[in-house]
Design a protein around this motif. Structure first.
Motif, PDB file in Angstrom:
ATOM      1  N   GLU A  53       0.796  -1.233   0.000  1.00 35.77           N
ATOM      2  CA  GLU A  53       0.000   0.000   0.000  1.00 35.77           C
ATOM      3  C   GLU A  53       0.823   1.276   0.000  1.00 35.77           C
ATOM      4  O   GLU A  53       0.344   2.317  -0.446  1.00 35.77           O
ATOM      5  CB  GLU A  53      -0.959  -0.010   1.188  1.00 35.77           C
ATOM      6  N   TYR A  54       2.036   1.221   0.522  1.00 38.97           N
ATOM      7  CA  TYR A  54       2.855   2.432   0.627  1.00 38.97           C
ATOM      8  C   TYR A  54       4.162   2.358  -0.167  1.00 38.97           C
ATOM      9  O   TYR A  54       4.914   3.316  -0.198  1.00 38.97           O
ATOM     10  CB  TYR A  54       3.206   2.714   2.099  1.00 38.97           C
ATOM     11  N   ASP A  55       4.436   1.194  -0.789  1.00 37.20           N
ATOM     12  CA  ASP A  55       5.708   0.980  -1.488  1.00 37.20           C
ATOM     13  C   ASP A  55       6.875   1.293  -0.547  1.00 37.20           C
ATOM     14  O   ASP A  55       7.824   1.969  -0.898  1.00 37.20           O
ATOM     15  CB  ASP A  55       5.797   1.832  -2.760  1.00 37.20           C
ATOM     16  N   LEU A  56       6.758   0.795   0.687  1.00 30.98           N
ATOM     17  CA  LEU A  56       7.688   1.149   1.755  1.00 30.98           C
ATOM     18  C   LEU A  56       8.179  -0.095   2.487  1.00 30.98           C
ATOM     19  O   LEU A  56       7.398  -1.008   2.750  1.00 30.98           O
ATOM     20  CB  LEU A  56       6.964   2.060   2.756  1.00 30.98           C
ATOM     21  N   VAL A  57       9.463  -0.102   2.765  1.00 35.64           N
ATOM     22  CA  VAL A  57      10.047  -1.100   3.666  1.00 35.64           C
ATOM     23  C   VAL A  57      10.932  -0.355   4.647  1.00 35.64           C
ATOM     24  O   VAL A  57      11.408   0.747   4.357  1.00 35.64           O
ATOM     25  CB  VAL A  57      10.859  -2.198   2.926  1.00 35.64           C
ATOM     26  N   PHE A  58      11.140  -0.956   5.799  1.00 37.56           N
ATOM     27  CA  PHE A  58      12.072  -0.416   6.782  1.00 37.56           C
ATOM     28  C   PHE A  58      13.268  -1.359   6.860  1.00 37.56           C
ATOM     29  O   PHE A  58      13.099  -2.577   6.894  1.00 37.56           O
ATOM     30  CB  PHE A  58      11.419  -0.309   8.169  1.00 37.56           C
ATOM     31  N   ALA A  59      14.460  -0.792   6.899  1.00 40.96           N
ATOM     32  CA  ALA A  59      15.681  -1.581   7.025  1.00 40.96           C
ATOM     33  C   ALA A  59      16.513  -1.022   8.173  1.00 40.96           C
ATOM     34  O   ALA A  59      16.580   0.203   8.359  1.00 40.96           O
ATOM     35  CB  ALA A  59      16.490  -1.526   5.727  1.00 40.96           C
ATOM     36  N   VAL A  60      17.141  -1.902   8.909  1.00 39.91           N
ATOM     37  CA  VAL A  60      17.984  -1.458  10.031  1.00 39.91           C
ATOM     38  C   VAL A  60      19.147  -0.650   9.485  1.00 39.91           C
ATOM     39  O   VAL A  60      19.859  -1.073   8.576  1.00 39.91           O
ATOM     40  CB  VAL A  60      18.487  -2.661  10.855  1.00 39.91           C
TER      41      VAL A  60
END
Length: 140
Positions: A53-60
């Protein structure tokens, strides 16, 4: 929504330990990752939903860990996660691992917001940013 003291239970299995039955230091990272993932899911933002839905990922991006006491084979652990600060393109989580009332590890984890396709830094979309910002628990 979850309460400020979100924690995720886990147990230490043989695969998590070294030959002496003590949790291998790198395995703590997996425990912390799972708790952050479940914290996001509890807020209504599973990783697949964020990507789709947001074309978003979180990475450390960065971690600071303080190993206080060892966890051992068969220990029942509680891994906590709380959002300490939400910035435009990153977030900082305060985390801890407990065995009962014993504090075993503390961590501060900074995650970067990335475009899911290109893996380039990007701003957290405004509606999501506003919701995350409201969940901040600044360090005391």
């Amino acid at each position: 929504m979850v309460d400020a003291a979100f924690s995720w239970p886990t147990r230490v299995y043989w695969e998590d330990t070294d030959a002496g039955g003590v949790v291998y230091h790198a395995q703590y990272l997996a425990f912390l990752e799972r708790a952050r993932t479940e914290w996001m899911r509890a807020q209504g933002y599973g990783q697949e939903l964020l990507r789709r839905e947001y074309d978003l990922v979180f990475a450390v991006r960065a971690m600071q860990l303080d190993f206080l006491k060892p966890a051992r084979l068969d220990d029942a652990l509680e891994v906590s996660a709380g959002l300490q600060e939400c910035r435009r393109a990153s977030a900082i989580f305060a985390q801890a691992i407990h065995r009962g009332s014993e504090l075993l590890l503390t961590a501060q984890v900074r995650v970067a917001a990335l475009d899911a396709g290109a893996f380039r830094p990007r701003a957290i979309p405004p509606p999501l940013f506003d919701q995350l910002k409201a969940l901040e628990q600044p360090a005391s």
